[in-house]
Design a protein around this motif. Structure first.
Motif, mmCIF file in Angstrom:
data_model
loop_
_atom_site.group_PDB
_atom_site.id
_atom_site.type_symbol
_atom_site.label_atom_id
_atom_site.label_comp_id
_atom_site.label_asym_id
_atom_site.label_seq_id
_atom_site.Cartn_x
_atom_site.Cartn_y
_atom_site.Cartn_z
ATOM 1 N N VAL A 132 7.485 -5.908 4.005
ATOM 2 C CA VAL A 132 6.034 -5.774 4.201
ATOM 3 C C VAL A 132 5.432 -7.175 4.305
ATOM 4 C CG1 VAL A 132 3.885 -4.974 3.126
ATOM 5 C CG2 VAL A 132 5.977 -3.598 2.934
ATOM 6 N N ASP A 161 6.712 -3.677 8.141
ATOM 7 C CA ASP A 161 5.341 -3.222 7.946
ATOM 8 C C ASP A 161 4.446 -4.446 8.136
ATOM 9 O OD1 ASP A 161 2.832 -2.570 7.027
ATOM 10 O OD2 ASP A 161 3.553 -1.314 5.393
ATOM 11 N N ALA A 213 1.284 -4.366 8.942
ATOM 12 C CA ALA A 213 -0.097 -3.857 8.940
ATOM 13 C C ALA A 213 -1.114 -4.983 8.747
ATOM 14 C CB ALA A 213 -0.264 -2.803 7.842
ATOM 15 N N HIS A 214 -0.725 -6.016 7.967
ATOM 16 C CA HIS A 214 -1.674 -7.088 7.644
ATOM 17 C C HIS A 214 -1.634 -8.261 8.614
ATOM 18 C CE1 HIS A 214 -1.644 -6.053 3.016
ATOM 19 N NE2 HIS A 214 -1.929 -5.020 3.781
ATOM 20 N N ALA A 227 0.941 3.637 1.652
ATOM 21 C CA ALA A 227 1.255 4.087 3.017
ATOM 22 C C ALA A 227 2.711 3.804 3.385
ATOM 23 C CB ALA A 227 0.336 3.384 4.011
ATOM 24 N N GLY A 243 -6.221 3.136 13.622
ATOM 25 C CA GLY A 243 -5.255 2.938 14.702
ATOM 26 C C GLY A 243 -4.016 2.227 14.227
ATOM 27 N N PHE A 255 0.860 -1.182 0.000
ATOM 28 C CA PHE A 255 0.000 0.000 0.000
ATOM 29 C C PHE A 255 0.901 1.239 0.000
ATOM 30 C CE2 PHE A 255 -3.280 2.641 2.475
ATOM 31 C CZ PHE A 255 -3.974 2.959 1.312
HETATM 32 C C1 LIG Z 1 0.755 -2.812 3.847
HETATM 33 C C2 LIG Z 1 0.161 -1.638 4.558
HETATM 34 N N1 LIG Z 1 0.968 -0.793 5.205
HETATM 35 C C3 LIG Z 1 0.497 0.265 5.883
HETATM 36 C C4 LIG Z 1 -0.847 0.520 5.939
HETATM 37 C C5 LIG Z 1 -1.315 1.748 6.655
HETATM 38 O O1 LIG Z 1 -2.182 1.494 7.692
HETATM 39 P P1 LIG Z 1 -3.318 2.556 8.057
HETATM 40 O O2 LIG Z 1 -4.424 2.413 7.081
HETATM 41 O O3 LIG Z 1 -3.720 2.131 9.441
HETATM 42 O O4 LIG Z 1 -2.697 3.885 8.027
HETATM 43 C C6 LIG Z 1 -1.749 -0.335 5.298
HETATM 44 C C7 LIG Z 1 -3.189 -0.097 5.347
HETATM 45 O O5 LIG Z 1 -3.979 -0.659 4.645
HETATM 46 C C8 LIG Z 1 -1.228 -1.433 4.576
HETATM 47 O O6 LIG Z 1 -2.040 -2.273 3.916
#
Ligand SMILES: Cc1ncc(COP(=O)(O)O)c(C=O)c1O
Length: 377
Positions: free
Chosen positions: A132, A158, A160-161, A89, A194, A87
């Protein structure tokens, strides 16, 4: 357009009566900022993750990554290696510090950062590597740490998942340099929005704690003991990135419910994996769903037109996704080199509905629509 009630959703948060109770608790307490709920959530996450780690909660997964990169002292002139398939992000979190995210290739079978490609992109400016956990997978992480040790790089995972997964008998987050989770509306657990930074590095944790509250030194400690910082100092750039008690109360409830969520997500992914094994036209990732708690379920269309299948899914009111457009194809992060695996993945991927409220009928519908499409000729 079909009725919303028929819609098979790609993802959704699972919130209800228990979350309402938690919200009522915060509203009755009458304090909505960062206080006892955040403190309790951080403690509960620390216990859940194990490994005696520092856990600092923030308002998004993106801000967790941004603060983690900043806390490592990374900024203008520095480079961070990031797989292109993620993502945006992850990339934005790096560039927010002034550093450059360097797009790297992925492994074809697992979608994890391709360590050989990453090594080729190391320069004297490289300061960190950001693997990631795409689709919650972390297979290959040991090789990343070997590379990091060889070149003296920080590792900011990362994750996040991948909240709730286990690796070598330990919970994700229990080991590793720095990990960042997301608790946005559709993640394995949600706080509405969050995130959290997890590390054993006390100095990093301290910097993240201060930076989440505009750089006001020791503000967290004061708030957790019911005080306010009227006389304070600021020495570093900070941000308004803290988690509040409303978010934390949701998160605490979700954490209690998580064993059921994890089971359901793993069951669905295993059923998809089993179902698609009969079709050479469709490839799934090599992921061990006994240990991984999946956030996404991607399939690769190896034979046939991906967009035709996507149209058929839409006609049948089945939401689906593209996770992700590789970042090196975006204007801001464009590279002069190709990343063939990431690009090939982008052309072939469809992500299928996966969430804890997906019913058996909906699951069958997704599978039936796809098998009918495969047998179309
Ligand atoms: C791989 C990855 N990293 C970072 C993020 C960022 O997280 P957030 O949406 O809580 O800011 C996401 C969000 O979907 C993501 O899928």
């Amino acid at each position: 357009m079909s009725k919303t009630s028929d819609l098979v959703r790609l993802s959704r948060g699972d919130v209800g009566a228990l979350e309402l109770e938690a919200l009522a608790r915060v509203i009755e307490a009458g304090y909505l900022g960062m206080s006892v709920e955040v403190q309790a959530f951080e403690k509960e996450l620390t216990d859940y993750i194990g490994g005696n780690r520092e856990v600092v909660c923030v308002n998004t997964g993106t801000s967790a990554l941004h603060l983690a990169v900043q806390a490592c002292g990374i900024g203008i002139g520095d480079e961070v290696l990031v797989p292109s398939l993620t993502f945006v992000a992850s990339f934005q979190a790096v560039s927010a510090t002034g550093a450059k995210p360097v797009a790297c290739e992925i492994d074809r079978d697992t979608c994890f950062l391709d360590v050989r490609d990453a090594e080729k992109r190391i320069t004297s400016r490289t300061k960190a590597i950001m693997p990631v956990h795409y689709a919650s997978n972390f297979e290959g992480i040991e090789k990343i740490y070997e590379l990091a040790a060889k070149y003296n790089l920080r590792v900011i995972e990362d994750a996040a998942h991948s909240f709730g997964g286990t690796h070598n008998g330990k919970r994700i987050g229990a080991v590793g340099d720095i990990l960042c989770f997301s608790f946005d509306g559709i993640k394995n657990i949600t706080c509405g929005e969050g995130g959290a930074v997890v590390t054993s590095d006390q100095a990093v944790a301290e910097k993240v704690r201060d930076a989440r509250l505009l750089g006001v030194e020791k503000d967290t400690e004061k708030r957790f003991s019911g005080q306010r910082s009227w006389d304070f100092d600021v020495t570093e750039q900070g941000w308004r990135y803290h988690m509040n008690d409303i978010m934390a109360a949701l998160g605490r409830t979700q954490l209690k419910r998580f064993p059921d969520f994890a089971k359901k997500r793993q069951e669905i992914a295993k059923r998809y994996q089993q179902f698609f094994a009969q079709y050479p036209e469709i490839r799934t990732l090599k992921i061990d769903y006994d240990n991984v708690v999946p956030h996404l379920f991607p399939i690769l269309i190896e034979k046939g037109c991906r967009d035709e299948l996507r149209d058929i899914l839409e006609e049948n009111n089945i939401q689906n996704g593209t996770h992700y457009k590789p970042n090196h194809l975006l204007t801001k992060y464009k590279t002069e080199y190709d990343l063939p695996c990431a690009e090939d993945f982008y052309k072939k991927v469809i992500t299928l509905p996966l969430h804890t409220l997906l019913t058996d009928d909906q699951f069958e519908k997704v599978c039936n629509v796809i098998s009918k499409w495969i047998g179309r000729d």
